[in-house]
Motif scaffolding. Structure first.
Motif, PDB file in Angstrom:
ATOM      1  N   ILE A  70       1.192  -1.641   0.134  1.00 49.12           N
ATOM      2  CA  ILE A  70       0.016  -0.239  -0.417  1.00 49.12           C
ATOM      3  C   ILE A  70       1.211   1.272   0.137  1.00 49.12           C
ATOM      4  O   ILE A  70       2.048   1.258   0.912  1.00 49.12           O
ATOM      5  CB  ILE A  70      -1.277  -0.398   1.367  1.00 49.12           C
ATOM      6  N   GLY A  71       0.547   2.497  -0.855  1.00 51.40           N
ATOM      7  CA  GLY A  71       0.818   3.289  -0.722  1.00 51.40           C
ATOM      8  C   GLY A  71       0.575   4.625  -1.382  1.00 51.40           C
ATOM      9  O   GLY A  71      -0.037   4.162  -1.840  1.00 51.40           O
ATOM     10  N   THR A  72       1.103   5.999  -1.611  1.00 50.19           N
ATOM     11  CA  THR A  72       0.555   7.178  -2.204  1.00 50.19           C
ATOM     12  C   THR A  72       1.308   7.849  -3.456  1.00 50.19           C
ATOM     13  O   THR A  72       3.068   7.549  -2.942  1.00 50.19           O
ATOM     14  CB  THR A  72       0.135   7.890  -1.104  1.00 50.19           C
ATOM     15  N   ASP A  73       1.605   8.020  -3.804  1.00 44.88           N
ATOM     16  CA  ASP A  73       2.138   8.828  -5.324  1.00 44.88           C
ATOM     17  C   ASP A  73       1.421  10.330  -5.708  1.00 44.88           C
ATOM     18  O   ASP A  73       0.619   9.991  -6.031  1.00 44.88           O
ATOM     19  CB  ASP A  73       2.829   8.127  -6.367  1.00 44.88           C
ATOM     20  N   ALA A  74       2.569  11.194  -5.384  1.00 43.75           N
ATOM     21  CA  ALA A  74       1.521  12.638  -5.833  1.00 43.75           C
ATOM     22  C   ALA A  74       2.810  13.673  -5.926  1.00 43.75           C
ATOM     23  O   ALA A  74       3.843  13.373  -5.244  1.00 43.75           O
ATOM     24  CB  ALA A  74       0.754  13.168  -4.652  1.00 43.75           C
ATOM     25  N   ALA A  75       2.352  14.960  -6.588  1.00 39.30           N
ATOM     26  CA  ALA A  75       2.560  16.554  -6.508  1.00 39.30           C
ATOM     27  C   ALA A  75       2.505  17.157  -5.933  1.00 39.30           C
ATOM     28  O   ALA A  75       0.697  17.023  -6.195  1.00 39.30           O
ATOM     29  CB  ALA A  75       3.134  16.340  -8.648  1.00 39.30           C
ATOM     30  N   ILE A  76       3.392  17.860  -5.512  1.00 36.36           N
ATOM     31  CA  ILE A  76       2.193  18.808  -4.624  1.00 36.36           C
ATOM     32  C   ILE A  76       3.244  20.524  -4.772  1.00 36.36           C
ATOM     33  O   ILE A  76       4.492  20.397  -5.314  1.00 36.36           O
ATOM     34  CB  ILE A  76       1.847  19.025  -3.107  1.00 36.36           C
ATOM     35  N   ARG A  77       2.295  21.183  -4.989  1.00 32.33           N
ATOM     36  CA  ARG A  77       3.067  22.790  -4.868  1.00 32.33           C
ATOM     37  C   ARG A  77       3.349  23.582  -3.736  1.00 32.33           C
ATOM     38  O   ARG A  77       2.283  23.490  -2.932  1.00 32.33           O
ATOM     39  CB  ARG A  77       1.960  23.585  -6.004  1.00 32.33           C
ATOM     40  N   ASP A  78       4.740  23.899  -3.799  1.00 35.89           N
ATOM     41  CA  ASP A  78       5.193  24.300  -2.037  1.00 35.89           C
ATOM     42  C   ASP A  78       5.338  25.654  -2.435  1.00 35.89           C
ATOM     43  O   ASP A  78       6.113  26.321  -3.165  1.00 35.89           O
ATOM     44  CB  ASP A  78       6.043  23.602  -1.424  1.00 35.89           C
ATOM     45  N   SER A  79       5.750  26.609  -1.641  1.00 33.26           N
ATOM     46  CA  SER A  79       5.845  27.650  -1.354  1.00 33.26           C
ATOM     47  C   SER A  79       8.158  27.998  -1.928  1.00 33.26           C
ATOM     48  O   SER A  79       7.807  28.971  -2.707  1.00 33.26           O
ATOM     49  CB  SER A  79       5.858  28.814  -0.126  1.00 33.26           C
ATOM     50  N   GLY A  80       7.808  26.783  -1.314  1.00 35.46           N
ATOM     51  CA  GLY A  80       9.685  26.713  -1.537  1.00 35.46           C
ATOM     52  C   GLY A  80      10.438  27.550  -0.430  1.00 35.46           C
ATOM     53  O   GLY A  80      11.354  27.503  -0.240  1.00 35.46           O
ATOM     54  N   MET A  81       9.319  28.376   0.683  1.00 42.46           N
ATOM     55  CA  MET A  81       9.731  28.772   1.451  1.00 42.46           C
ATOM     56  C   MET A  81       9.921  27.820   3.062  1.00 42.46           C
ATOM     57  O   MET A  81       9.406  26.906   3.145  1.00 42.46           O
ATOM     58  CB  MET A  81       9.051  30.042   1.977  1.00 42.46           C
TER      59      MET A  81
END
Length: 294
Positions: A70-81
């Protein structure tokens, strides 16, 4: 910035076992996901998603006998701060606190704030209430506990961590949470991803992490007694009173874990048009085994 994050857990079950998992990104960051981070299983089984009493996303399923992943895999937007720092954030009088924060002032299974109250006031009663006092707690806990995966123990409480002076990130967090609650600061236990973006190499194997949020100045603020410095790419999965509220996996039967990996990496590749980065099609390379409590 875009970050690819996810996890994979492999089991060898002797017979079918019901499970509840907390692997989805917390709903407060759901809008930053490029697509839902739906848990995936091999072999495929139905996963029912529901919210617990704290608003965390939970998945309910029954794992079949034999090998199961079982698992997940995703892309997320981040401020980078890095984590925000607000040194002027003030502590509230208890009678002025929102009602929903009161539960995070109370003792809990792993955070015996009542038993540590005298020690908390002895150690930190002279500090300025608010941000400075919470930072003093984190500085103390960071120096007091020796970190090591070999020190992981699922039954260790804040009192145990204080007495023994060793543990993993959940132990740092439990002790800091207990001290802060004893000092009348609402504090909740958090678990999720912390990337190594911006950190000097070599990087250790990926793992889930624990930190805390305190209620000061009308808002919740991140503090991390294990690392004790702002980090880039922190993504919460769940929060609660302590680790008992937010286990990554809860199995109602034996749980022989035979493989585990976690990733939270900046996506650097660009597509053919030079626009948004694209996720690689191949699965991420295996990482070395790491404990789920780090």
């Amino acid at each position: 910035m875009r970050i690819r994050l996810g996890c994979e857990m492999r089991y060898a079950f002797p017979y079918p076992v019901p499970m509840v998992v907390m692997l989805n990104v917390h709903p407060s960051r759901a809008a930053d996901l490029e697509a839902p981070d739906t848990p995936r299983t091999d072999p495929p089984v139905p996963v029912e998603i529901y919210r617990d009493g704290f608003g965390n996303l939970c998945g309910r399923l029954t794992a079949p006998a034999g090998n199961f992943t079982i698992g997940t895999d995703a892309a997320i937007r981040d401020s980078g701060m890095p984590d925000p720092v607000h040194p002027d954030a003030a502590q509230h009088a208890i009678e002025e606190l929102p009602a929903e924060t009161i539960v995070f002032l109370l003792p809990s299974r792993y955070c015996e704030s009542d038993l540590l109250a005298d020690e908390a006031w002895r150690l930190f009663g002279h500090t300025e209430p608010g941000w400075a006092r919470v930072q003093a707690v984190c500085d103390f806990v960071h120096a007091h506990i020796a970190f090591g995966y070999e020190f992981a123990h699922r039954d260790r409480t804040a009192m145990d961590a204080y007495a023994g002076g060793r543990g993993v990130c959940r132990d740092f967090t439990h002790l800091a949470v207990a001290f802060c609650r004893a000092l009348n600061v609402p504090t909740r236990y958090c678990t999720g991803y912390i990337s190594f973006i911006g950190e000097p190499e070599p990087h250790p194997a990926g793992d889930f992490a624990a930190w805390m949020e305190v209620y000061l100045g009308g808002a919740w603020h991140v503090f991390d007694p294990r690392n004790n410095s702002p980090r880039i790419g922190r993504v919460m999965v769940a929060y609660g009173r302590d680790a008992a509220d937010v286990p990554l996996t809860h199995t109602f039967g034996p749980n022989p874990l035979v493989g585990f990996r976690v990733w939270a990496d900046r996506i650097a590749s660009l597509d053919a048009s030079g626009d948004a980065p694209v996720l690689p099609e191949e699965p991420l390379p295996p990482q070395s085994m790491a404990t789920r409590t780090g």
